[in-house]
Scaffold this motif. Sequence first.
Motif, PDB file in Angstrom:
ATOM      1  N   HIS A   1      66.768  13.637 -28.588  1.00 18.62           N
ATOM      2  CA  HIS A   1      66.749  13.717 -30.043  1.00 18.62           C
ATOM      3  C   HIS A   1      65.777  14.771 -30.571  1.00 18.62           C
ATOM      4  O   HIS A   1      65.442  14.776 -31.756  1.00 18.62           O
ATOM      5  CB  HIS A   1      66.414  12.344 -30.640  1.00 18.62           C
ATOM      6  CG  HIS A   1      67.537  11.373 -30.534  1.00 18.62           C
ATOM      7  ND1 HIS A   1      67.724  10.567 -29.442  1.00 18.62           N
ATOM      8  CD2 HIS A   1      68.554  11.098 -31.379  1.00 18.62           C
ATOM      9  CE1 HIS A   1      68.793   9.829 -29.620  1.00 18.62           C
ATOM     10  NE2 HIS A   1      69.321  10.133 -30.785  1.00 18.62           N
ATOM     11  N   LEU A   2      65.340  15.684 -29.731  1.00 17.07           N
ATOM     12  CA  LEU A   2      64.442  16.755 -30.169  1.00 17.07           C
ATOM     13  C   LEU A   2      65.168  17.918 -30.851  1.00 17.07           C
ATOM     14  O   LEU A   2      64.527  18.756 -31.463  1.00 17.07           O
ATOM     15  CB  LEU A   2      63.649  17.300 -28.982  1.00 17.07           C
ATOM     16  CG  LEU A   2      62.435  16.491 -28.572  1.00 17.07           C
ATOM     17  CD1 LEU A   2      61.784  17.117 -27.352  1.00 17.07           C
ATOM     18  CD2 LEU A   2      61.440  16.372 -29.696  1.00 17.07           C
ATOM     19  N   ALA A   3      66.470  17.989 -30.755  1.00 19.63           N
ATOM     20  CA  ALA A   3      67.230  19.116 -31.316  1.00 19.63           C
ATOM     21  C   ALA A   3      66.952  19.359 -32.800  1.00 19.63           C
ATOM     22  O   ALA A   3      66.751  20.507 -33.206  1.00 19.63           O
ATOM     23  CB  ALA A   3      68.717  18.925 -31.065  1.00 19.63           C
ATOM     24  N   PRO A   4      66.923  18.330 -33.653  1.00 18.39           N
ATOM     25  CA  PRO A   4      66.625  18.597 -35.071  1.00 18.39           C
ATOM     26  C   PRO A   4      65.238  19.204 -35.279  1.00 18.39           C
ATOM     27  O   PRO A   4      65.063  20.060 -36.147  1.00 18.39           O
ATOM     28  CB  PRO A   4      66.711  17.226 -35.734  1.00 18.39           C
ATOM     29  CG  PRO A   4      67.513  16.398 -34.819  1.00 18.39           C
ATOM     30  CD  PRO A   4      67.283  16.923 -33.447  1.00 18.39           C
ATOM     31  N   TRP A   5      64.257  18.765 -34.485  1.00 17.56           N
ATOM     32  CA  TRP A   5      62.917  19.329 -34.594  1.00 17.56           C
ATOM     33  C   TRP A   5      62.893  20.778 -34.147  1.00 17.56           C
ATOM     34  O   TRP A   5      62.232  21.617 -34.754  1.00 17.56           O
ATOM     35  CB  TRP A   5      61.918  18.507 -33.779  1.00 17.56           C
ATOM     36  CG  TRP A   5      61.579  17.229 -34.444  1.00 17.56           C
ATOM     37  CD1 TRP A   5      62.114  15.999 -34.182  1.00 17.56           C
ATOM     38  CD2 TRP A   5      60.664  17.045 -35.512  1.00 17.56           C
ATOM     39  NE1 TRP A   5      61.572  15.061 -35.024  1.00 17.56           N
ATOM     40  CE2 TRP A   5      60.673  15.674 -35.844  1.00 17.56           C
ATOM     41  CE3 TRP A   5      59.833  17.898 -36.225  1.00 17.56           C
ATOM     42  CZ2 TRP A   5      59.878  15.152 -36.857  1.00 17.56           C
ATOM     43  CZ3 TRP A   5      59.037  17.373 -37.229  1.00 17.56           C
ATOM     44  CH2 TRP A   5      59.065  16.016 -37.537  1.00 17.56           C
TER      45      TRP A   5
ATOM     46  N   SER B   1      69.296  23.120 -46.777  1.00 16.72           N
ATOM     47  CA  SER B   1      67.948  22.614 -46.975  1.00 16.72           C
ATOM     48  C   SER B   1      67.057  23.149 -45.866  1.00 16.72           C
ATOM     49  O   SER B   1      67.478  23.935 -45.034  1.00 16.72           O
ATOM     50  CB  SER B   1      67.969  21.088 -46.955  1.00 16.72           C
ATOM     51  OG  SER B   1      68.321  20.628 -45.666  1.00 16.72           O
ATOM     52  N   THR B   2      65.830  22.697 -45.830  1.00 12.40           N
ATOM     53  CA  THR B   2      64.927  23.147 -44.777  1.00 12.40           C
ATOM     54  C   THR B   2      65.243  22.481 -43.455  1.00 12.40           C
ATOM     55  O   THR B   2      64.838  22.959 -42.417  1.00 12.40           O
ATOM     56  CB  THR B   2      63.470  22.825 -45.154  1.00 12.40           C
ATOM     57  OG1 THR B   2      63.356  21.416 -45.379  1.00 12.40           O
ATOM     58  CG2 THR B   2      63.060  23.584 -46.386  1.00 12.40           C
ATOM     59  N   GLY B   3      65.969  21.378 -43.471  1.00 13.98           N
ATOM     60  CA  GLY B   3      66.300  20.658 -42.242  1.00 13.98           C
ATOM     61  C   GLY B   3      67.603  21.136 -41.653  1.00 13.98           C
ATOM     62  O   GLY B   3      68.105  22.209 -41.941  1.00 13.98           O
ATOM     63  N   ALA B   4      68.186  20.305 -40.821  1.00 13.55           N
ATOM     64  CA  ALA B   4      69.388  20.689 -40.101  1.00 13.55           C
ATOM     65  C   ALA B   4      70.658  20.150 -40.738  1.00 13.55           C
ATOM     66  O   ALA B   4      71.742  20.453 -40.286  1.00 13.55           O
ATOM     67  CB  ALA B   4      69.290  20.196 -38.660  1.00 13.55           C
ATOM     68  N   ILE B   5      70.543  19.334 -41.770  1.00 10.43           N
ATOM     69  CA  ILE B   5      71.713  18.759 -42.419  1.00 10.43           C
ATOM     70  C   ILE B   5      71.991  19.524 -43.702  1.00 10.43           C
ATOM     71  O   ILE B   5      71.106  19.693 -44.528  1.00 10.43           O
ATOM     72  CB  ILE B   5      71.485  17.263 -42.730  1.00 10.43           C
ATOM     73  CG1 ILE B   5      71.317  16.482 -41.434  1.00 10.43           C
ATOM     74  CG2 ILE B   5      72.628  16.701 -43.542  1.00 10.43           C
ATOM     75  CD1 ILE B   5      71.036  15.023 -41.635  1.00 10.43           C
TER      76      ILE B   5
END
Length: 88
Positions: free
Chosen positions: A77-81, A10-14
Amino acid sequence: MSETHGVARSTGAIPRNNGNAAATGAAEFLYLAAAPTFAIMALLTAVLGGGAVEALCSPASPLSGMVPMYLLMSAFHLAPWLKLISRR
């Protein structure tokens, strides 16, 4: 015994499994919601004061208190961003 499952990114990290898009969409939202939530909590605690919880933290160090704790949690918690921004 060795099955291969197709995983679409997907566009995210998951990664999204094909069969459970709703659950992974909700998980992706929560994954991205942590950093802004902690930043808002730090801002609200700084503006409104910590109350009784702030009194429990000793003022001996500049890193003590709830506001620095929330800022550190937001930074961790900035890693996903950062992953999301780097993909675009």
